[in-house]
Design an enzyme around this catalytic site. Sequence first.
Site: not given
Ligand code: ASP
Length: 328
Positions: A193, A223-224, A244-245
């Site tokens: 992300t 997601g978040d 990100t996570g």
């Molecule tokens: N946080 C993002 C999600 O869960 C994924 C990412 O950080 O790459 O959609």
Amino acid sequence: MIKTLLLTATLIAMSQTAPAESPIAIAIHGGAGTIERGNLSPAQEEAIRSALTEAIEAGHAVLHSGGSSLDAVTEAVRILEDAPQFNAGRGAVLTHEGEVELDASIMDGATLEAGAVASAQGIRHPIDAARAVMTDSPHVMLVSAGANAFARAAGLEFKDPEWFITEFRAEQLRAVQARQDASVQLSEDWFSTVGAVALDRDGNLAAATSTGGMTNKRWGRVGDSPIIGAGTFADNRSCAVSATGHGEFFIRHVVAYDICARMRHAGASLAESADAVVHGVLVEAGADGGVIAIDALGNIAMQFNTQGMYRAAIGSDGQLSVAIYGDD
Ligand code: ASP
């Protein structure tokens, strides 16, 4: 002699009264995860570093010319959305069905206004759609077909579905589907992300995040990243954060808001707040990821509990840093 003394006194007085220039600063990320030396070829590493450099310099140029933090984060994220190395815009991860579904959000720390889109399709720059939701609608979040229709009405650029899909992501989806049983839905190897946080000359903070979510997602999983307070938050009274996570954990722990709330309500510093959430709350929850954050003084925190996080910053001292691994 007297003349010299007078001149010296005048110069000292001027230097004491001249207003110090307000700080500007910006940080960006391109995701965190199992990023180890040796996993990336020299060519891949070079492409990533150069995309990060281009994005941070473009965002900083906006701030340097007196532009707003909102414009700076938008500019930086647009460049990362076009860079196929990152999981946003072109080069985003694929859903279970092999499609691209995009999420993005943006927040203005001066007004607490915010905009987001989720599960959008075909919009070249989802961050522009999020911003249009913020500025041109009475809403905060639009999803799926509604978000697409809104973006079309706003005159945003659309691309064919194939334009977004890279061979790398197609292969990644095949690999994840081949190794996973039906109960495991998402690939958690790494997250790429993208996001940006910035402080402008007027003292305003902004944050923006854009993503394709997680590989092999299905059933409209979000997601978040487009959730204000989870993946993105900005408030001039505390800080601006882009995360990100593993999004499910970031939503449950309201990560971006928590970092800012610790500053505002508990008097913690930016570094203390980011550290407590990334290395405390998230580690205890078993969640991988990281954040970039900035406060009203231009302090920057880039913390992650994974091996690496693609990141870059230009601090209030004007120094550029670009890094991938824990040790650079
Ligand atoms: N946080 C993002 C999600 O869960 C994924 C990412 O950080 O790459 O959609």
